[in-house]
Structure formats: structure tokens, C-alpha cells
Design a protein around this motif. Structure first.
Motif, mmCIF file in Angstrom:
data_model
loop_
_atom_site.group_PDB
_atom_site.id
_atom_site.type_symbol
_atom_site.label_atom_id
_atom_site.label_comp_id
_atom_site.label_asym_id
_atom_site.label_seq_id
_atom_site.Cartn_x
_atom_site.Cartn_y
_atom_site.Cartn_z
ATOM 1 N N GLY A 30 -16.005 -26.302 -71.536
ATOM 2 C CA GLY A 30 -15.582 -25.322 -72.548
ATOM 3 C C GLY A 30 -15.873 -23.884 -72.194
ATOM 4 O O GLY A 30 -15.651 -22.982 -73.009
ATOM 5 N N GLY A 31 -16.396 -23.634 -70.975
ATOM 6 C CA GLY A 31 -16.693 -22.257 -70.583
ATOM 7 C C GLY A 31 -15.456 -21.513 -70.102
ATOM 8 O O GLY A 31 -14.392 -22.105 -69.866
ATOM 9 N N LYS A 32 -15.605 -20.186 -69.979
ATOM 10 C CA LYS A 32 -14.570 -19.322 -69.391
ATOM 11 C C LYS A 32 -15.146 -18.768 -68.093
ATOM 12 O O LYS A 32 -16.369 -18.691 -67.956
ATOM 13 N N ALA A 33 -14.257 -18.337 -67.178
ATOM 14 C CA ALA A 33 -14.816 -17.905 -65.891
ATOM 15 C C ALA A 33 -14.021 -16.804 -65.229
ATOM 16 O O ALA A 33 -12.796 -16.731 -65.371
ATOM 17 N N VAL A 34 -14.738 -15.962 -64.502
ATOM 18 C CA VAL A 34 -14.132 -14.980 -63.614
ATOM 19 C C VAL A 34 -14.490 -15.419 -62.193
ATOM 20 O O VAL A 34 -15.666 -15.517 -61.848
ATOM 21 N N LEU A 35 -13.460 -15.706 -61.410
ATOM 22 C CA LEU A 35 -13.642 -16.303 -60.092
ATOM 23 C C LEU A 35 -13.368 -15.279 -59.004
ATOM 24 O O LEU A 35 -12.406 -14.508 -59.106
ATOM 25 N N ALA A 36 -14.177 -15.305 -57.948
ATOM 26 C CA ALA A 36 -13.960 -14.396 -56.821
ATOM 27 C C ALA A 36 -14.099 -15.158 -55.516
ATOM 28 O O ALA A 36 -14.927 -16.059 -55.400
ATOM 29 N N ASP A 37 -13.283 -14.779 -54.545
ATOM 30 C CA ASP A 37 -13.423 -15.320 -53.191
ATOM 31 C C ASP A 37 -12.714 -14.361 -52.238
ATOM 32 O O ASP A 37 -11.823 -13.612 -52.642
ATOM 33 N N ILE A 38 -13.087 -14.451 -50.970
ATOM 34 C CA ILE A 38 -12.461 -13.577 -49.960
ATOM 35 C C ILE A 38 -11.150 -14.173 -49.453
ATOM 36 O O ILE A 38 -10.334 -13.473 -48.857
ATOM 37 N N VAL A 39 -10.923 -15.468 -49.710
ATOM 38 C CA VAL A 39 -9.708 -16.140 -49.206
ATOM 39 C C VAL A 39 -8.696 -16.277 -50.357
ATOM 40 O O VAL A 39 -8.865 -17.125 -51.245
ATOM 41 N N PRO A 40 -7.626 -15.433 -50.358
ATOM 42 C CA PRO A 40 -6.704 -15.418 -51.497
ATOM 43 C C PRO A 40 -6.087 -16.791 -51.798
ATOM 44 O O PRO A 40 -5.983 -17.164 -52.975
ATOM 45 N N ASP A 41 -5.700 -17.545 -50.764
ATOM 46 C CA ASP A 41 -5.043 -18.845 -50.999
ATOM 47 C C ASP A 41 -5.956 -19.819 -51.733
ATOM 48 O O ASP A 41 -5.523 -20.558 -52.617
ATOM 49 N N HIS A 42 -7.222 -19.838 -51.317
ATOM 50 C CA HIS A 42 -8.181 -20.763 -51.953
ATOM 51 C C HIS A 42 -8.379 -20.389 -53.428
ATOM 52 O O HIS A 42 -8.417 -21.241 -54.311
ATOM 53 N N LEU A 43 -8.490 -19.075 -53.637
ATOM 54 C CA LEU A 43 -8.723 -18.592 -55.005
ATOM 55 C C LEU A 43 -7.515 -18.912 -55.891
ATOM 56 O O LEU A 43 -7.676 -19.381 -57.024
ATOM 57 N N ASP A 44 -6.304 -18.691 -55.355
ATOM 58 C CA ASP A 44 -5.072 -18.980 -56.108
ATOM 59 C C ASP A 44 -4.988 -20.455 -56.477
ATOM 60 O O ASP A 44 -4.588 -20.809 -57.582
ATOM 61 N N ARG A 45 -5.354 -21.319 -55.510
ATOM 62 C CA ARG A 45 -5.288 -22.764 -55.755
ATOM 63 C C ARG A 45 -6.224 -23.144 -56.919
ATOM 64 O O ARG A 45 -5.806 -23.806 -57.872
ATOM 65 N N VAL A 46 -7.468 -22.670 -56.862
ATOM 66 C CA VAL A 46 -8.451 -23.047 -57.892
ATOM 67 C C VAL A 46 -8.033 -22.451 -59.244
ATOM 68 O O VAL A 46 -8.010 -23.154 -60.266
ATOM 69 N N ARG A 47 -7.654 -21.188 -59.251
ATOM 70 C CA ARG A 47 -7.238 -20.545 -60.501
ATOM 71 C C ARG A 47 -6.023 -21.267 -61.097
ATOM 72 O O ARG A 47 -5.984 -21.573 -62.289
#
Ligand code: NAP
Length: 264
Positions: A30-47
Motif C-alpha cells: 500500500g505504499g507509494k514510491a519515488v524510484l531512481a536509477d542510472i539505467v533508464p530502461d531498467h527504471l522504465d520497466r519497473v515503473r
């Protein structure tokens, strides 16, 4: 006990491994999150996967060694959600090697760790973490947020051959909770902002799976549990550390009974 429902986490290294696992675990509760990573593709996949499941997430491609990227990340959490309850600076790297290598026949030095190899790990694992938690802590104080800063140390903090750079950076992660807890206590903030570290043994993430099979086999042979730790097991511990406010200012090991220290 704190509730995860509607609480906001800022997680770096969220495109892979432990950062990704904590993001999924947190949002699953039930949490909300702000996600960061240096690899755009990985971040896009998870988001993308989390949003498709109905989660409230924001994401920022971020190099945590850059001061301005960390400032943007912490500001994004406040703009989007108005508070920060959990900070997990999980962005990290390894660049292993001996400080000094010698030739087996002559016994003379034939290699050494370069400044670049040493510094690159310190830049991400220590300076980057400092910048992430400084920016997030400032926003936590100013927004009246309550919660936890959870660093990722390692059993490597106790000293692993071939990791003078990594072990040094992880030893720093195990002392920062004490420094910050004392500083927050001085400013009457320690009752609402806590800092701890988790110190995992060998976790089944890309960082470890990338090792050669023989080295990995030797490592697992030293773990009484008989296997690598699952990223979800780390995420579960971090969520419990968040919920239980009596857990503060210390390092919490999670390694399946691993024999500590280095055989050299
Ligand atoms: P991982 O799977 O490699 O995930 C780390 C993520 O952080 C990767 O996506 C990585 O991108 C990203 N990253 C690297 N440098 C960055 C930077 N400057 N800014 C933003 N993102 C960056 O590693 P992990 O195993 O989940 O490790 C997460 C943390 O746990 C690290 O601090 C690690 O030292 C610690 N830890 C891991 C273990 C273990 O056994 N896995 C044990 C103890 C502690 P790249 O792929 O491009 O590098």
C-alpha cells in the motif's frame, strides 16, 4: 508501529536487485514510491510494471554521484506526494581487485588497484549515498515527515579480500546510523526520523549472479542456510525496520548464518 499504507519511499538503484525488490514489496503493502536509477530502461520497466498494477509511483533517471540529481529526486517526492517516510539509497557498484598483486614466479608486484577503480566505488557507494540521504533528510525535516533512512551496508564491511574499495564504503554505511542518530537526537528530531543500516550477506541479484560460477559456489559453501539470500528477504527486513520504531541507530545483519570476515 508505523503504517506502510500511503507512506512514501524514495529508493535509488530501484531498477535492479535489492532496490527493485524493496520498491515492489513496499508498493505491495500500500505504499507509494519515488524510484531512481542510472539505467533508464531498467527504471522504465519497473515503473511500468508497478503502474500497470495500479501503484502510485514517480521515477527519475538519476546519477546519485551528482548533487543536483539527488536534490531533484528529493524535491520530486515532495512535489508529487508531500512527504518522505522511507529512504533506501540502494544504488551501489562493485569493482573488485587486489590492492597489490604479485607475480607467482618472481614474487614481485605486477599489478595494483588504480585510483579510478578505488574512487569509482567510493563515489557511488559513499558520496552518492551521503548526497541522497542529505537531500531527503532535509525534505523530511522541512515537510514534517516521520520515518526511516535505511542504508545498505554489507557483511563485506567486516573486511573482504579483493574489496578494499567496496569494504571501505560499506564500513562507512555501518557507522553513519550512529552519527545521524546522535545528530538528530541533538536537534530533537530522533523521535520522528530514524537511521539504520541492513548488512546483507550474498543476495541473489545481478550484482552477485554476475560472478563466475566457481567463485559463487565457494561463497554458497560458506553459508549455513545453503543458498543465496533472496532480495525479498531483504525487503521484508527493511519494511519491518520501518514499521517498528524501537529499531534505531544500528546495523541489522541478514546473511543466512554466513561465516564472517575473510579467509584472505
Ligand atoms: P544491482 O542489482 O546491481 O542494483 C544496483 C542498481 O543501482 C543498478 O541498477 C545500478 O546500475 C544502479 N546504479 C549504479 N550506480 C548508480 C548511480 N551512480 N546512480 C544511480 N543508480 C546507480 O545491485 P544489488 O545487488 O541490488 O545491490 C544494491 C545495494 O545492496 C548495493 O549498495 C550493494 O552494495 C548492496 N549489497 C548487495 C549485496 C548482494 O549480495 N547483492 C550484498 C550486500 C549489500 P548499473 O547496473 O548500471 O550498475
Amino acid at each position: 508501529m508505523l503504517d506502510i499504507e500511503n507512506a512514501v519511499a524514495v529508493i535509488t538503484g530501484a531498477g535492479s536487485g535489492i532496490g527493485e525488490a524493496i520498491a515492489r514489496y513496499w508498493i505491495g503493502r500500500g505504499g507509494k514510491a519515488v524510484l531512481a536509477d542510472i539505467v533508464p530502461d531498467h527504471l522504465d520497466r519497473v515503473r511500468g510494471e508497478l503502474e500497470a498494477a495500479g501503484a502510485e509511483v514517480a521515477a527519475l533517471v538519476c546519477d546519485t554521484t551528482r548533487e543536483e540529481d539527488n536534490a531533484r529526486l528529493a524535491a520530486l517526492a515532495i512535489e508529487r506526494f508531500g512527504k518522505i517516510n522511507l529512504v533506501v539509497p540502494a544504488a551501489g557498484i562493485i569493482r573488485d581487485g587486489l590492492m597489490i598483486s604479485t607475480d607467482r614466479e618472481t614474487g614481485m608486484v605486477n599489478g595494483r588497484m588504480s585510483l579510478r577503480q578505488f574512487q569509482s566505488v567510493i563515489d557511488v557507494n559513499l558520496t552518492g549515498v551521503f548526497l541522497t540521504i542529505r537531500e531527503c533528510a532535509e525534505q523530511m525535516v522541512n515537510s514534517g515527515s516521520r520515518g526511516l533512512i535505511c542504508l545498505i551496508s554489507s557483511t563485506g564491511a567486516l573486511g573482504t579480500a579483493g574489496q578494499i574499495n567496496y569494504s571501505s564504503s560499506k564500513a562507512a554505511m555501518s557507522v553513519i546510523p550512529k552519527v545521524l542518530t546522535a545528530e538528530l537526537f541533538r536537534r530533537n528530531l530522533a523521535d520522528r526520523i530514524r537511521c539504520v543500516a541492513v548488512a546483507p550477506g550474498y543476495v541473489a541479484t545481478p550484482m552477485v549472479r554476475g560472478m563466475d560460477e566457481r567463485a559463487l559456489g565457494k561463497i554458497v559453501a560458506d553459508v549455513p542456510l545453503g543458498r543465496l539470500i533472496e532480495p525479498d528477504e531483504i525487503a521484508s527486513l527493511i519494511c519491518e525496520l520501518y514499521r517498528n520504531e524501537a529499531l534505531a541507530g544500528d546495523v541489522y545483519y541478514i546473511h543466512g548464518g554466513l561465516r564472517m570476515g575473510s579467509r584472505g
